[in-house]
Design an enzyme around this catalytic site. Structure first.
Site, PDB file in Angstrom:
ATOM      1  N   LYS A 132      -2.795  -1.390   0.025  1.00  0.00           N
ATOM      2  CA  LYS A 132      -3.587  -1.487  -1.202  1.00  0.00           C
ATOM      3  C   LYS A 132      -4.632  -2.606  -1.126  1.00  0.00           C
ATOM      4  O   LYS A 132      -4.566  -3.471  -0.242  1.00  0.00           O
ATOM      5  CB  LYS A 132      -2.635  -1.688  -2.386  1.00  0.00           C
ATOM      6  CG  LYS A 132      -1.654  -0.516  -2.573  1.00  0.00           C
ATOM      7  CD  LYS A 132      -0.849  -0.666  -3.837  1.00  0.00           C
ATOM      8  CE  LYS A 132       0.149   0.468  -3.986  1.00  0.00           C
ATOM      9  NZ  LYS A 132       0.868   0.419  -5.264  1.00  0.00           N
ATOM     10  N   PHE A 138       0.504   1.153 -17.830  1.00  0.00           N
ATOM     11  CA  PHE A 138      -0.197   0.450 -16.746  1.00  0.00           C
ATOM     12  C   PHE A 138      -1.209   1.338 -16.008  1.00  0.00           C
ATOM     13  O   PHE A 138      -1.851   0.878 -15.065  1.00  0.00           O
ATOM     14  CB  PHE A 138       0.811  -0.152 -15.752  1.00  0.00           C
ATOM     15  CG  PHE A 138       1.758   0.847 -15.113  1.00  0.00           C
ATOM     16  CD1 PHE A 138       1.347   1.625 -14.034  1.00  0.00           C
ATOM     17  CD2 PHE A 138       3.056   0.993 -15.577  1.00  0.00           C
ATOM     18  CE1 PHE A 138       2.211   2.537 -13.436  1.00  0.00           C
ATOM     19  CE2 PHE A 138       3.927   1.909 -14.981  1.00  0.00           C
ATOM     20  CZ  PHE A 138       3.498   2.680 -13.905  1.00  0.00           C
ATOM     21  N   THR A 143       9.558  -1.888  -5.836  1.00  0.00           N
ATOM     22  CA  THR A 143       8.200  -1.910  -6.408  1.00  0.00           C
ATOM     23  C   THR A 143       7.791  -3.318  -6.804  1.00  0.00           C
ATOM     24  O   THR A 143       6.672  -3.753  -6.526  1.00  0.00           O
ATOM     25  CB  THR A 143       8.148  -0.992  -7.667  1.00  0.00           C
ATOM     26  OG1 THR A 143       8.579   0.312  -7.289  1.00  0.00           O
ATOM     27  CG2 THR A 143       6.754  -0.921  -8.250  1.00  0.00           C
ATOM     28  N   ARG A 202       6.863  -5.763   0.941  1.00  0.00           N
ATOM     29  CA  ARG A 202       6.449  -6.252  -0.388  1.00  0.00           C
ATOM     30  C   ARG A 202       6.905  -7.685  -0.613  1.00  0.00           C
ATOM     31  O   ARG A 202       6.186  -8.487  -1.222  1.00  0.00           O
ATOM     32  CB  ARG A 202       6.949  -5.317  -1.479  1.00  0.00           C
ATOM     33  CG  ARG A 202       6.089  -4.042  -1.554  1.00  0.00           C
ATOM     34  CD  ARG A 202       6.693  -3.025  -2.469  1.00  0.00           C
ATOM     35  NE  ARG A 202       5.800  -1.900  -2.731  1.00  0.00           N
ATOM     36  CZ  ARG A 202       6.210  -0.719  -3.154  1.00  0.00           C
ATOM     37  NH1 ARG A 202       7.506  -0.505  -3.347  1.00  0.00           N
ATOM     38  NH2 ARG A 202       5.351   0.249  -3.377  1.00  0.00           N
ATOM     39  N   ASN A 247       1.146  -4.620  -5.316  1.00  0.00           N
ATOM     40  CA  ASN A 247       2.361  -4.676  -4.494  1.00  0.00           C
ATOM     41  C   ASN A 247       2.147  -4.239  -3.043  1.00  0.00           C
ATOM     42  O   ASN A 247       3.047  -3.731  -2.397  1.00  0.00           O
ATOM     43  CB  ASN A 247       3.505  -3.917  -5.175  1.00  0.00           C
ATOM     44  CG  ASN A 247       3.227  -2.432  -5.329  1.00  0.00           C
ATOM     45  OD1 ASN A 247       2.130  -1.975  -5.021  1.00  0.00           O
ATOM     46  ND2 ASN A 247       4.205  -1.686  -5.793  1.00  0.00           N
TER      47      ASN A 247
HETATM   48  P1  CMP Z   1       3.245   2.720  -6.102  1.00  0.00           P
HETATM   49  O1  CMP Z   1       4.392   2.814  -5.142  1.00  0.00           O
HETATM   50  O2  CMP Z   1       1.900   2.907  -5.516  1.00  0.00           O
HETATM   51  O3  CMP Z   1       3.418   3.755  -7.319  1.00  0.00           O
HETATM   52  C1  CMP Z   1       2.899   3.540  -8.599  1.00  0.00           C
HETATM   53  C2  CMP Z   1       2.311   2.170  -8.762  1.00  0.00           C
HETATM   54  O4  CMP Z   1       2.154   1.753 -10.097  1.00  0.00           O
HETATM   55  C3  CMP Z   1       3.252   1.121  -8.157  1.00  0.00           C
HETATM   56  O5  CMP Z   1       3.287   1.243  -6.770  1.00  0.00           O
HETATM   57  C4  CMP Z   1       2.640  -0.144  -8.721  1.00  0.00           C
HETATM   58  O6  CMP Z   1       1.461  -0.541  -8.038  1.00  0.00           O
HETATM   59  C5  CMP Z   1       2.261   0.331 -10.129  1.00  0.00           C
HETATM   60  N1  CMP Z   1       3.281  -0.005 -11.122  1.00  0.00           N
HETATM   61  C6  CMP Z   1       4.500   0.535 -11.263  1.00  0.00           C
HETATM   62  N2  CMP Z   1       5.152  -0.011 -12.316  1.00  0.00           N
HETATM   63  C7  CMP Z   1       4.306  -0.914 -12.846  1.00  0.00           C
HETATM   64  C8  CMP Z   1       4.390  -1.804 -13.963  1.00  0.00           C
HETATM   65  N3  CMP Z   1       5.484  -1.859 -14.733  1.00  0.00           N
HETATM   66  N4  CMP Z   1       3.327  -2.584 -14.227  1.00  0.00           N
HETATM   67  C9  CMP Z   1       2.220  -2.520 -13.457  1.00  0.00           C
HETATM   68  N5  CMP Z   1       2.085  -1.695 -12.379  1.00  0.00           N
HETATM   69  C10 CMP Z   1       3.115  -0.908 -12.088  1.00  0.00           C
END
Ligand code: CMP
Length: 137
Positions: free
Chosen positions: A9, A57, A91, A102, A112
């Protein structure tokens, strides 16, 4: 062998740790079937994360994902989906295990560092989002 999609990312590319992430991935036994550095458009990011569109989000996530270049990688390994999710960790980096990508490189739950497909089926769909079959080795 199974495939999964990795996205390095914008936070990780800006921090210049995309090379370290790729090395860690190769060291863990993943093979690269396809790789590209790209700038996502707003419509691409919205479509990729459409499943999250009702989440609070969503808009911030889309803005973040278009804030700079990303590296999209089609990874290949036995049990690639589960293996990649284990290697990247939870995550939220605060909850990620020591030694995971991560834990090492992410800034926050949103920033992340990497994305991983959550199932074999979604891995196929997500790889198809960025690569045609003839672009993969
Ligand atoms: P990813 O694995 O790319 O899938 C969805 C993305 O949303 C996740 O990684 C994070 O970058 C983002 N994400 C998930 N939960 C949250 C949250 N509670 N607040 C902000 N960003 C989030």
């Amino acid at each position: 062998m199974e495939r999964t999609l990795c996205i390095i990312k914008p936070d990780a590319v800006k921090k210049n740790v995309h090379g370290s992430i790729i090395q860690k991935t190769l060291d863990a036994g993943f093979h690269i079937a396809g790789l590209r550095l790209i700038q996502l458009s707003e419509s691409q990011a919205k479509k990729f994360y459409e499943v999250h569109k009702e989440r609070p989000f969503y808009n911030d996530l889309v803005s973040f994902m278009i804030s700079g270049p990303v590296v999209v990688i089609a990874l290949m390994k036995e049990n690639a989906v589960a293996g990649w999710r284990k290697l990247i960790g939870a995550t939220d980096p605060a909850e990620a295990e020591e030694g995971t990508i991560r834990k090492l490189f992410a800034n926050s739950k949103q920033e992340n560092a990497v994305h991983g497909s959550d199932s074999v089926e979604n891995g196929k769909i997500e790889i198809g989002f960025f690569f045609t079959e003839s672009e993969l080795v």
